[in-house]
Design a protein around this motif. Sequence first.
Motif, PDB file in Angstrom:
ATOM      1  N   UNK A  14       0.872  -1.169   0.000  1.00  0.00           N
ATOM      2  CA  UNK A  14       0.000   0.000   0.000  1.00  0.00           C
ATOM      3  C   UNK A  14       0.910   1.220   0.000  1.00  0.00           C
ATOM      4  N   UNK A  15       0.681   2.149  -0.935  1.00  0.00           N
ATOM      5  CA  UNK A  15       1.503   3.362  -0.981  1.00  0.00           C
ATOM      6  C   UNK A  15       0.765   4.487  -0.279  1.00  0.00           C
ATOM      7  N   UNK A  16       1.375   5.018   0.795  1.00  0.00           N
ATOM      8  CA  UNK A  16       0.782   6.135   1.524  1.00  0.00           C
ATOM      9  C   UNK A  16       0.254   5.719   2.887  1.00  0.00           C
ATOM     10  N   UNK A  17       0.861   6.250   3.959  1.00  0.00           N
ATOM     11  CA  UNK A  17       0.354   5.977   5.314  1.00  0.00           C
ATOM     12  C   UNK A  17      -0.502   7.133   5.794  1.00  0.00           C
ATOM     13  N   UNK A  18      -1.480   7.496   4.946  1.00  0.00           N
ATOM     14  CA  UNK A  18      -2.575   8.350   5.403  1.00  0.00           C
ATOM     15  C   UNK A  18      -3.663   7.435   5.916  1.00  0.00           C
ATOM     16  N   UNK A  19      -4.809   8.006   6.235  1.00  0.00           N
ATOM     17  CA  UNK A  19      -5.892   7.185   6.766  1.00  0.00           C
ATOM     18  C   UNK A  19      -6.351   6.127   5.765  1.00  0.00           C
ATOM     19  N   UNK A  20      -6.398   6.496   4.481  1.00  0.00           N
ATOM     20  CA  UNK A  20      -6.925   5.535   3.509  1.00  0.00           C
ATOM     21  C   UNK A  20      -5.994   4.335   3.336  1.00  0.00           C
ATOM     22  N   UNK A  22       2.616  -4.488   3.365  1.00  0.00           N
ATOM     23  CA  UNK A  22       3.412  -3.355   3.836  1.00  0.00           C
ATOM     24  C   UNK A  22       2.749  -2.048   3.425  1.00  0.00           C
ATOM     25  N   UNK A  23       2.852  -1.038   4.283  1.00  0.00           N
ATOM     26  CA  UNK A  23       2.442   0.322   3.930  1.00  0.00           C
ATOM     27  C   UNK A  23       3.722   1.137   3.792  1.00  0.00           C
ATOM     28  N   UNK A  24       3.959   1.698   2.596  1.00  0.00           N
ATOM     29  CA  UNK A  24       5.168   2.495   2.349  1.00  0.00           C
ATOM     30  C   UNK A  24       4.806   3.972   2.391  1.00  0.00           C
ATOM     31  N   UNK A  25       5.546   4.738   3.178  1.00  0.00           N
ATOM     32  CA  UNK A  25       5.232   6.159   3.370  1.00  0.00           C
ATOM     33  C   UNK A  25       6.524   6.959   3.254  1.00  0.00           C
ATOM     34  N   UNK A  26       6.534   7.968   2.374  1.00  0.00           N
ATOM     35  CA  UNK A  26       7.802   8.672   2.161  1.00  0.00           C
ATOM     36  C   UNK A  26       8.129   9.655   3.268  1.00  0.00           C
TER      37      UNK A  26
END
Lengths: 395, 79
Positions: free
Chosen positions: A21-27, A45-49
């Motif tokens: 999952x790209x982006x560790x925002x709420x969605x 995995x959640x990838x967050x820059x």
Amino acid sequence: MPTSQPVLRYKQPEKRYDVIVIGAGLHGLAAAYNLARYHRVGRIAVLERRYIGFGGSGRNTEMIRANKRAHETLPFYKESLEMWDGLSAELEWNLMVQKKGLIALAHSDGELAVMRMLSDSQRRAGIKIDMLGPEEVKKMVPSLDVSDKPALPVAGAQFHPEGGTVHHDAALWGYAKAASRCGVDICAGVEVTGFYVEGGKVNGVRTNVGNIAAGKVHVAVGGYSSEIARMLGVKYPVVTIPMQVMTTEVMAPFLDYYVASPRLHWYTQQTLKGDLILGGQLDPWQSWNSSTTWQECSERVAFILEYFPDLAHARVVRSWSGLCDCTGDSAPVMGPSGIDGLSLDIAWGYYGFKSTPACGKYAAEYIATGKVPEKIRHFGLDRFYNRQRVREIII
Amino acid sequence: MPFLIDCPNCGRRSPYEFKFGGECKRAPDPGADVKAWCDYLYLYENMSGVQDEWWYHTMGCRSWLKIRRNTVTHEIIEE
Ligand SMILES: Cc1cc2nc3c(=O)[nH]c(=O)nc-3n(C[C@H](O)[C@H](O)[C@H](O)COP(=O)(O)OP(=O)(O)OC[C@H]3O[C@@H](n4cnc5c(N)ncnc54)[C@H](O)[C@@H]3O)c2cc1C
Ligand SMILES: [Zn+2]
């Protein structure tokens, strides 16, 4: 729940996952949590820059509501609004869900007529809605000026009793913790810079810390979706526009409801802490720059002071801004991307916070099954090609 | 003021005098298929960086201008 354990640990990503999952925002966090909890899809995995909640999820004004217009979207917003009720218990974290009620002011007979039309659509979708006269509004919000003094006096209002607020940081930590407990790796400082696509199917992503293989990749990057599009060599039907908001110093409680003027583009609520959150209009031009401006601040304050003259002494203590990726029809884009294994949850503009619980649920269902769930059937990219654009309102 | 726009008729002016007209796009050939026209109408490069874009000087000379702007830094790039 006091604990000596850290609520979660950031991880270094492994070389291979079943779902990225790209982006560790709420969605992104909600999709990962729902996948891990309710579907058997393997390692996630959640990838967050940047860091958890760097995007709109940590910057929004926390308004939750379902008083939208289109029959394609109302059932979705209604379900999402209802889902917040059980979420604190499910995530084992107090999200401070407060359905205090939302009052949307009208300033003319014409606007009242439009609100009555909206109210009918909303009631037909099973959403509780009332119309109020100026005196009734005054009883609920004694500090509101309903006299003839403002240039556009209050002509009436729409009341949405189940609208309200949720603490956005609490929601972020609730989802992040729960996803982490279910075995999801949350990796901060990991920027996706490219994709591996072969024969129309996604195989993995390129990042600043190396390549990561995955058969399924889910895009939940908020306002940054067009950067993902450029990596894929496509375009999305969105324009990125910032939205600015601000808060005042803390005051004694005086405002029980979320009050908004759709016509004049202002809304305000007093948080549990006592400060007022003031918003908010999209900036007048496309931009990827989240600085705040005197023009926006002074215009918003001038409008709000016309209706809450007692606030003249209150000081604005903080302002900030976040990026919104907006479609022309004010509806999101969810589901297939045109590339096998790559799914989208983007274009949530300034209405993606309230939608989080349902987005998490349906994004996970789509990723796990490959079938577009009925509730998000109208949110696909295909609507731009088969004259099925959603007739949503712009507020 | 985040930036100023240099109008050839009116000089350097506040962007709040203008209406933003969006990124410059290239229209498909008249005979192009419906998909090409839908792409043209609904999709955007939505550049995070330098782009050419339209601005209309509503509160000035009322002409359309083409401006090159960096959408991340707000820098106006002059030829
Ligand atoms: C000022 C403001 C007020 C708002 N008020 C409301 C409101 O009252 N009610 C409401 O319902 N909605 C509101 N919204 C909208 C709402 O905040 C968003 O729609 C929602 O937060 C979107 O969540 P998200 O998880 O999709 O994206 P985001 O929270 O933006 O998260 C995306 C994440 O992806 C990361 N990312 C981007 N590119 C990459 C990459 N290449 N690699 C790795 N990571 C990447 C970003 O760093 C970011 O952390 C508001 C928005 C703003 C800006
Ligand atoms: Zn001019």
